[in-house]
Design an enzyme around this catalytic site. Structure first.
Site, mmCIF file in Angstrom:
data_model
loop_
_atom_site.group_PDB
_atom_site.id
_atom_site.type_symbol
_atom_site.label_atom_id
_atom_site.label_comp_id
_atom_site.label_asym_id
_atom_site.label_seq_id
_atom_site.Cartn_x
_atom_site.Cartn_y
_atom_site.Cartn_z
ATOM 1 N N HIS A 124 1.052 -1.359 -0.065
ATOM 2 C CA HIS A 124 0.177 -0.092 -0.117
ATOM 3 C C HIS A 124 1.163 1.141 -0.201
ATOM 4 C CE1 HIS A 124 -3.429 2.837 0.900
ATOM 5 N NE2 HIS A 124 -4.189 1.973 0.477
ATOM 6 N N GLU A 144 -3.650 1.311 -6.803
ATOM 7 C CA GLU A 144 -4.689 2.589 -5.944
ATOM 8 C C GLU A 144 -3.665 3.865 -6.549
ATOM 9 O OE1 GLU A 144 -6.492 1.143 -2.786
ATOM 10 O OE2 GLU A 144 -4.171 1.280 -2.033
HETATM 11 P P1 13P Z 1 -9.659 6.072 0.116
HETATM 12 O O1 13P Z 1 -11.252 4.789 -0.594
HETATM 13 O O2 13P Z 1 -10.152 6.415 1.243
HETATM 14 O O3 13P Z 1 -9.516 6.717 -1.073
HETATM 15 O O4 13P Z 1 -8.718 4.791 0.058
HETATM 16 C C1 13P Z 1 -8.286 4.054 -0.765
HETATM 17 C C2 13P Z 1 -7.616 3.116 -0.220
HETATM 18 O O5 13P Z 1 -6.415 3.681 -0.039
HETATM 19 C C3 13P Z 1 -7.792 1.493 0.038
HETATM 20 O O6 13P Z 1 -7.226 0.543 0.355
#
Ligand code: 13P
Length: 236
Positions: free
Chosen positions: A90, A159
């Protein structure tokens, strides 16, 4: 379709238990084909078998069974809760906790050796995005250094860092472009999107042909809202 809630550093042990209770009841009443996962804070882990309709996972772990790693959680501690799936890579751990690609690859290999399901996260910062798709592609593939993608329990979450927690999701075309590129290479690996997913944009995102689900932060913190998101994915 994987629909996953990443709590990050939110919720207490008590509110996590209430959340999971409500979610499990909902899924009992409204069975779904979605693979529903929740990643609570380490201090709020609960026995995975208490919530049969939900897969409980760990946001983080140290790549050791146990030992002298102050503040860390090893496989022995996750085993106690029956946790068998994890997040790795992450961007908040890469950036805030300074996890290097080398260390992430070690964690990935450890998770794989334990036969855990892994959601492996990748994503580019804004300045890379501003340099165009070729720069984004190069950046993302570099985040696979040392990662054996030939693992049947792997899912990958794209992401983009600039879309996380900002309320500004990537455009569906931008998501499609990256997921299609990943799909061409990773074939059967499920591909998720994460970054400001909400009830307004989820349907479009999960309808993309290369999209196999979503990893959701803020919009998943409320159990009723997360249930709504699961229904959207279910009915897309
Ligand atoms: P948000 O949905 O708050 O943007 O976060 C996404 C995330 O980092 C999930 O791992």
């Amino acid at each position: 379709m994987i629909i996953a809630a990443n709590f990050k550093t939110n919720h207490t042990r008590e509110s996590t238990a209430n959340y999971l209770e409500a979610l499990n009841l909902f899924l009992d009443a409204y069975p779904t084909h979605c693979d529903v996962r929740v990643y609570p804070a380490a201090s709020s882990l609960l026995r995975a078998d208490l919530y049969p309709h939900v897969k409980l996972g760990a946001q983080n772990f140290y790549p050791a069974v146990n030992g002298a790693y102050t503040g860390e959680t090893g496989a022995q501690q996750l085993d106690e809760f029956g946790i068998k799936n994890v997040l790795t890579g992450h961007s908040e751990r890469r950036i805030i906790l300074k996890e290097t690609q080398d260390f992430i690859a070690k964690k990935y290999a450890f998770a794989r050796s334990n036969n855990w399901e892994i959601i492996y996260c990748i994503g580019e910062p804004k300045d890379v995005r501003d340099n165009g798709f070729k720069a984004v592609a190069e950046y993302l593939w570099a985040e696979f250094d040392g990662i054996d993608t030939d693992y049947e329990k792997l899912s990958v979450a794209y992401e983009p860092i600039w879309a996380i927690g900002t309320g500004i999701s990537a455009q569906t075309e931008e998501i499609a472009e990256v997921l299609d590129m990943l799909k061409a290479e990773l074939k059967s690996v499920p591909l998720l999107y994460g970054g400001s997913v909400n009830a307004e944009n989820l349907r479009q995102i999960v309808s993309l042909k290369s999209c196999g689900g979503a990893l959701i932060g803020n919009a998943a913190l409320d159990a009723a809202n997360f249930c709504k998101l699961i229904q959207i994915a279910q009915n897309k």
